[in-house]
Design a protein around this motif. Structure first.
Motif, PDB file in Angstrom:
ATOM      1  N   VAL A  95       0.723  -1.183  -0.042  1.00  0.00           N
ATOM      2  CA  VAL A  95       0.056   0.058  -0.025  1.00  0.00           C
ATOM      3  C   VAL A  95       0.920   1.396  -0.050  1.00  0.00           C
ATOM      4  O   VAL A  95       0.688   2.127  -0.954  1.00  0.00           O
ATOM      5  CB  VAL A  95      -0.925  -0.045   1.218  1.00  0.00           C
ATOM      6  N   GLU A  96       1.916   1.139   0.876  1.00  0.00           N
ATOM      7  CA  GLU A  96       2.664   2.438   0.921  1.00  0.00           C
ATOM      8  C   GLU A  96       3.492   2.717  -0.201  1.00  0.00           C
ATOM      9  O   GLU A  96       3.898   3.784  -0.695  1.00  0.00           O
ATOM     10  CB  GLU A  96       3.572   2.312   2.152  1.00  0.00           C
ATOM     11  N   SER A  97       3.793   1.660  -1.237  1.00  0.00           N
ATOM     12  CA  SER A  97       4.669   1.861  -2.429  1.00  0.00           C
ATOM     13  C   SER A  97       3.909   2.603  -3.180  1.00  0.00           C
ATOM     14  O   SER A  97       4.361   3.180  -4.261  1.00  0.00           O
ATOM     15  CB  SER A  97       5.098   0.513  -3.118  1.00  0.00           C
ATOM     16  N   ALA A  98       2.619   2.814  -3.370  1.00  0.00           N
ATOM     17  CA  ALA A  98       1.843   3.249  -4.222  1.00  0.00           C
ATOM     18  C   ALA A  98       1.270   4.697  -3.883  1.00  0.00           C
ATOM     19  O   ALA A  98       0.745   5.447  -4.498  1.00  0.00           O
ATOM     20  CB  ALA A  98       0.510   2.732  -4.408  1.00  0.00           C
ATOM     21  N   GLY A  99       1.807   4.949  -2.594  1.00  0.00           N
ATOM     22  CA  GLY A  99       1.354   6.678  -1.912  1.00  0.00           C
ATOM     23  C   GLY A  99       0.347   6.574  -1.120  1.00  0.00           C
ATOM     24  O   GLY A  99      -0.332   7.604  -0.963  1.00  0.00           O
ATOM     25  N   ALA A 100       0.009   5.625  -0.115  1.00  0.00           N
ATOM     26  CA  ALA A 100      -0.831   5.789   0.733  1.00  0.00           C
ATOM     27  C   ALA A 100      -0.379   5.107   2.088  1.00  0.00           C
ATOM     28  O   ALA A 100       0.813   4.604   2.294  1.00  0.00           O
ATOM     29  CB  ALA A 100      -2.055   4.908   0.442  1.00  0.00           C
ATOM     30  N   ARG A 101      -1.012   5.260   2.960  1.00  0.00           N
ATOM     31  CA  ARG A 101      -0.679   5.132   4.530  1.00  0.00           C
ATOM     32  C   ARG A 101      -1.841   4.094   4.962  1.00  0.00           C
ATOM     33  O   ARG A 101      -2.875   3.705   4.283  1.00  0.00           O
ATOM     34  CB  ARG A 101      -0.636   6.356   5.666  1.00  0.00           C
ATOM     35  N   VAL A 102      -1.350   3.400   6.145  1.00  0.00           N
ATOM     36  CA  VAL A 102      -2.142   2.201   6.673  1.00  0.00           C
ATOM     37  C   VAL A 102      -2.708   2.491   8.165  1.00  0.00           C
ATOM     38  O   VAL A 102      -2.067   2.999   8.925  1.00  0.00           O
ATOM     39  CB  VAL A 102      -1.450   0.885   6.526  1.00  0.00           C
ATOM     40  N   ILE A 103      -3.988   2.298   8.053  1.00  0.00           N
ATOM     41  CA  ILE A 103      -4.309   1.970   9.594  1.00  0.00           C
ATOM     42  C   ILE A 103      -4.904   0.401   9.794  1.00  0.00           C
ATOM     43  O   ILE A 103      -5.699  -0.076   9.011  1.00  0.00           O
ATOM     44  CB  ILE A 103      -5.674   2.762   9.834  1.00  0.00           C
ATOM     45  N   PRO A 104      -4.497  -0.174  10.833  1.00  0.00           N
ATOM     46  CA  PRO A 104      -4.799  -1.684  11.009  1.00  0.00           C
ATOM     47  C   PRO A 104      -6.168  -1.590  11.646  1.00  0.00           C
ATOM     48  O   PRO A 104      -6.492  -1.132  12.651  1.00  0.00           O
ATOM     49  CB  PRO A 104      -3.818  -2.036  12.018  1.00  0.00           C
ATOM     50  N   LEU A 105      -6.931  -2.434  10.900  1.00  0.00           N
ATOM     51  CA  LEU A 105      -8.586  -2.945  11.555  1.00  0.00           C
ATOM     52  C   LEU A 105      -8.242  -4.144  12.234  1.00  0.00           C
ATOM     53  O   LEU A 105      -8.404  -5.289  11.462  1.00  0.00           O
ATOM     54  CB  LEU A 105      -9.338  -2.858  10.103  1.00  0.00           C
ATOM     55  N   ILE A 106      -8.061  -4.311  13.493  1.00  0.00           N
ATOM     56  CA  ILE A 106      -7.781  -5.258  14.227  1.00  0.00           C
ATOM     57  C   ILE A 106      -9.274  -6.053  14.358  1.00  0.00           C
ATOM     58  O   ILE A 106     -10.363  -5.612  15.040  1.00  0.00           O
ATOM     59  CB  ILE A 106      -7.299  -5.045  15.592  1.00  0.00           C
ATOM     60  N   TYR A 107      -9.115  -7.310  13.940  1.00  0.00           N
ATOM     61  CA  TYR A 107     -10.667  -8.129  13.671  1.00  0.00           C
ATOM     62  C   TYR A 107     -11.354  -8.268  15.070  1.00  0.00           C
ATOM     63  O   TYR A 107     -12.542  -8.307  14.904  1.00  0.00           O
ATOM     64  CB  TYR A 107     -10.299  -9.262  12.811  1.00  0.00           C
ATOM     65  N   ASN A 108     -10.661  -8.664  16.263  1.00  0.00           N
ATOM     66  CA  ASN A 108     -11.362  -8.872  17.242  1.00  0.00           C
ATOM     67  C   ASN A 108     -11.524  -7.696  18.086  1.00  0.00           C
ATOM     68  O   ASN A 108     -11.621  -7.730  19.536  1.00  0.00           O
ATOM     69  CB  ASN A 108     -10.413 -10.132  18.006  1.00  0.00           C
ATOM     70  N   GLU A 109     -11.172  -6.311  17.773  1.00  0.00           N
ATOM     71  CA  GLU A 109     -11.527  -5.198  18.846  1.00  0.00           C
ATOM     72  C   GLU A 109     -12.956  -4.974  18.826  1.00  0.00           C
ATOM     73  O   GLU A 109     -13.588  -5.599  17.953  1.00  0.00           O
ATOM     74  CB  GLU A 109     -10.728  -3.946  18.264  1.00  0.00           C
ATOM     75  N   PRO A 110     -13.503  -4.157  19.544  1.00  0.00           N
ATOM     76  CA  PRO A 110     -14.825  -3.947  19.931  1.00  0.00           C
ATOM     77  C   PRO A 110     -15.395  -3.391  18.407  1.00  0.00           C
ATOM     78  O   PRO A 110     -14.685  -2.748  17.815  1.00  0.00           O
ATOM     79  CB  PRO A 110     -14.936  -2.929  20.820  1.00  0.00           C
ATOM     80  N   PRO A 111     -16.460  -3.882  18.058  1.00  0.00           N
ATOM     81  CA  PRO A 111     -17.275  -3.438  16.758  1.00  0.00           C
ATOM     82  C   PRO A 111     -17.343  -2.193  16.885  1.00  0.00           C
ATOM     83  O   PRO A 111     -17.052  -1.461  15.353  1.00  0.00           O
ATOM     84  CB  PRO A 111     -18.406  -4.211  16.592  1.00  0.00           C
ATOM     85  N   GLU A 112     -17.591  -1.172  17.627  1.00  0.00           N
ATOM     86  CA  GLU A 112     -17.768   0.105  17.565  1.00  0.00           C
ATOM     87  C   GLU A 112     -16.507   0.775  17.262  1.00  0.00           C
ATOM     88  O   GLU A 112     -16.427   1.821  16.444  1.00  0.00           O
ATOM     89  CB  GLU A 112     -18.302   0.917  18.716  1.00  0.00           C
ATOM     90  N   ILE A 113     -15.309   0.159  17.928  1.00  0.00           N
ATOM     91  CA  ILE A 113     -14.115   0.796  17.463  1.00  0.00           C
ATOM     92  C   ILE A 113     -13.665   0.710  16.096  1.00  0.00           C
ATOM     93  O   ILE A 113     -13.067   1.359  15.102  1.00  0.00           O
ATOM     94  CB  ILE A 113     -12.895   0.290  18.427  1.00  0.00           C
ATOM     95  N   LEU A 114     -14.028  -0.685  15.383  1.00  0.00           N
ATOM     96  CA  LEU A 114     -13.676  -1.116  14.117  1.00  0.00           C
ATOM     97  C   LEU A 114     -14.411  -0.133  13.183  1.00  0.00           C
ATOM     98  O   LEU A 114     -13.861   0.413  12.130  1.00  0.00           O
ATOM     99  CB  LEU A 114     -13.841  -2.556  13.920  1.00  0.00           C
ATOM    100  N   LEU A 115     -15.717   0.058  13.499  1.00  0.00           N
ATOM    101  CA  LEU A 115     -16.422   1.060  12.793  1.00  0.00           C
ATOM    102  C   LEU A 115     -16.010   2.362  12.530  1.00  0.00           C
ATOM    103  O   LEU A 115     -16.203   3.249  11.593  1.00  0.00           O
ATOM    104  CB  LEU A 115     -18.066   0.827  13.119  1.00  0.00           C
ATOM    105  N   GLU A 116     -15.365   2.879  13.780  1.00  0.00           N
ATOM    106  CA  GLU A 116     -15.019   4.289  13.938  1.00  0.00           C
ATOM    107  C   GLU A 116     -13.494   4.403  12.884  1.00  0.00           C
ATOM    108  O   GLU A 116     -13.711   5.415  12.440  1.00  0.00           O
ATOM    109  CB  GLU A 116     -14.730   4.606  15.455  1.00  0.00           C
ATOM    110  N   LYS A 117     -12.737   3.225  12.869  1.00  0.00           N
ATOM    111  CA  LYS A 117     -11.785   3.386  12.210  1.00  0.00           C
ATOM    112  C   LYS A 117     -11.976   3.295  10.610  1.00  0.00           C
ATOM    113  O   LYS A 117     -11.381   3.935   9.890  1.00  0.00           O
ATOM    114  CB  LYS A 117     -10.813   2.108  12.333  1.00  0.00           C
ATOM    115  N   LEU A 118     -13.020   2.549  10.348  1.00  0.00           N
ATOM    116  CA  LEU A 118     -13.841   2.608   8.839  1.00  0.00           C
ATOM    117  C   LEU A 118     -13.820   3.912   8.369  1.00  0.00           C
ATOM    118  O   LEU A 118     -13.913   4.179   7.199  1.00  0.00           O
ATOM    119  CB  LEU A 118     -14.771   1.771   8.600  1.00  0.00           C
ATOM    120  N   GLN A 119     -14.191   4.812   9.335  1.00  0.00           N
ATOM    121  CA  GLN A 119     -14.680   6.306   8.843  1.00  0.00           C
ATOM    122  C   GLN A 119     -13.177   7.104   8.606  1.00  0.00           C
ATOM    123  O   GLN A 119     -13.415   8.338   8.137  1.00  0.00           O
ATOM    124  CB  GLN A 119     -15.464   6.975   9.979  1.00  0.00           C
ATOM    125  N   LEU A 120     -12.204   6.636   8.919  1.00  0.00           N
ATOM    126  CA  LEU A 120     -10.816   7.243   8.742  1.00  0.00           C
ATOM    127  C   LEU A 120     -10.074   6.772   7.503  1.00  0.00           C
ATOM    128  O   LEU A 120      -8.983   7.368   7.464  1.00  0.00           O
ATOM    129  CB  LEU A 120      -9.868   7.121  10.020  1.00  0.00           C
TER     130      LEU A 120
END
Length: 385
Positions: A131-156
């Motif tokens: 992903v970085e090689s093409a000019g983007a940054r990464v946010i890890p979506l940790i599969y077993n974190e609380p669903p509300e946190i995961l959905l909040e990350k999807l907004q980022l």
């Protein structure tokens, strides 16, 4: 005249000149010596003249059609010393700071050799580098974190990537299905939100779209380099292969430039027989396993910016643990073109989250772990507990 001095005889100059000329003309040896002088001079001059002319002709031959801007003749241009060209304005419809969410996978990527915690999950660093090689940054979506946190990350983020792995059930499957549903909802709401699904990601999306958890078949394609065979009359405009140069597209069908590492997949026949699958995806390429059994290797959604790969575009440039990963210059170009297309799609997302929230969640807040000696094919992994 005083005694002892000899008188100098007088010389008639005209007579002596006449005599010398006549003597020269009458002597054969004198004639040949005189005639050789201009011939020797010509020999000395001829070679330098040839060298000079050859240099002039070589300088006159055009070596390249590529010219620097200062070498081009342009009537509208002004003195380059007093005028500096202005950079064109950026496209306001594109996001030049895209962020991609990568879903973590259960385990540590090394069968517990690095971290055997039951709640551990990982992302292979090759996906991050991809992903970085093409000019983007990464946010890890940790599969077993609380669903509300995961959905909040999807907004980022401006797109999502599903990685390879082995988990096909349980919390991981449910989380991936929830994220996939959210990707479609974002696009249905008018936001351009791309998804790449690789290997296991391909298989799980196939199961979700087909609504059949038993749709996959077994293949012998573990640690295998292969070709990609394009479907007949396929139009590459608007899909991942659109920017590939023609010679590289041709080599994809003749040279083993992609890496396969799976034991499950789906045949073209079974794919087309499922109405949900065939109406959602179009098949772009197929490949064959070690027994010449053909499976679907690349698909593109008809109505969404969703691309799924049974093969691993990230490995060519960033993984070294498996013996059959192609590392040729052509193979590296395949990785780069596939990454570039994904991030070009992510730039179309107009999501502009708060900078501080993005910085707080970037994968830069974590450190990768080297597992080249302990792992099963990964060189580095990010581990989350």
């Amino acid at each position: 005249m005083p005694t002892g001095y000899l008188s100098k005889p007088s010389v008639d100059r005209s007579d002596s000149q006449t005599d010398s000329v006549s003597a020269a003309s009458s002597s054969p040896s004198s004639s040949s010596s005189a005639s050789s002088i201009p011939s020797d001079m010509w020999n000395y001059l001829f070679i330098p003249i040839l060298i000079y002319l050859s240099k002039e002709f070589s300088l006159a031959k055009p070596h390249s059609t590529i010219l620097l801007p200062s070498q081009r003749s342009d009537d509208s241009s002004t003195d380059s010393l007093t005028s500096v060209p202005r950079c064109p304005a950026v496209d306001p419809n594109l996001n030049y700071r895209p962020v991609v969410g990568i879903l973590s996978h259960p385990g540590d990527g090394a069968s517990g050799r690095l971290n055997n915690a039951t709640n551990a999950s990982y992302i292979a660093a090759s996906y991050v580098k991809f992903v970085e090689s093409a000019g983007a940054r990464v946010i890890p979506l940790i599969y077993n974190e609380p669903p509300e946190i995961l959905l909040e990350k999807l907004q980022l983020v401006n797109g999502v990537l599903f990685t390879g792995g082995w988990a096909k059930s349980g919390l991981y499957f449910e989380t991936l299905r929830r994220v996939f549903k959210k990707v479609l909802e974002k696009n249905d709401a008018g936001e351009h939100f791309p998804l790449y699904a690789i290997c296991l990601g391909f298989e799980l999306v196939t199961m979700i779209v087909s609504k059949d958890r038993n749709i996959l078949e077994r293949f012998s394609a573990a640690d295998q380099a292969s070709t990609l065979q394009f479907m007949k009359n396929i139009n590459i405009e608007g899909n991942v292969f659109q920017r590939f140069p023609p010679d590289l597209l041709k080599k994809l069908g003749t040279d083993c430039l992609v890496m396969q590492n799976h034991v499950y997949g789906i045949s073209p026949e079974r794919f087309q027989e499922n109405p949900a699958l065939s109406s959602f995806f179009k098949i772009l390429t197929t490949s064959a396993d070690e027994n010449d059994k053909v499976y679907v290797s690349t698909v593109q959604a008809h109505s969404y910016p969703v691309t799924a790969f049974q093969w691993h575009p990230e490995k060519n440039a960033f993984e070294w643990g498996l013996s059959m990963i192609p590392h040729s210059e052509d193979a590296i170009q395949v990785t780069q073109h596939v990454a570039n297309f994904f991030i070009s799609e992510a730039r179309k997302s107009l999501n502009r989250p708060p900078t501080t929230k993005v910085l707080d969640n970037l994968i830069y807040n974590y450190s990768p772990t080297y597992c080249g000696k302990a792992g099963k094919g990964y060189d580095e992994v990010y581990i989350f507990t």
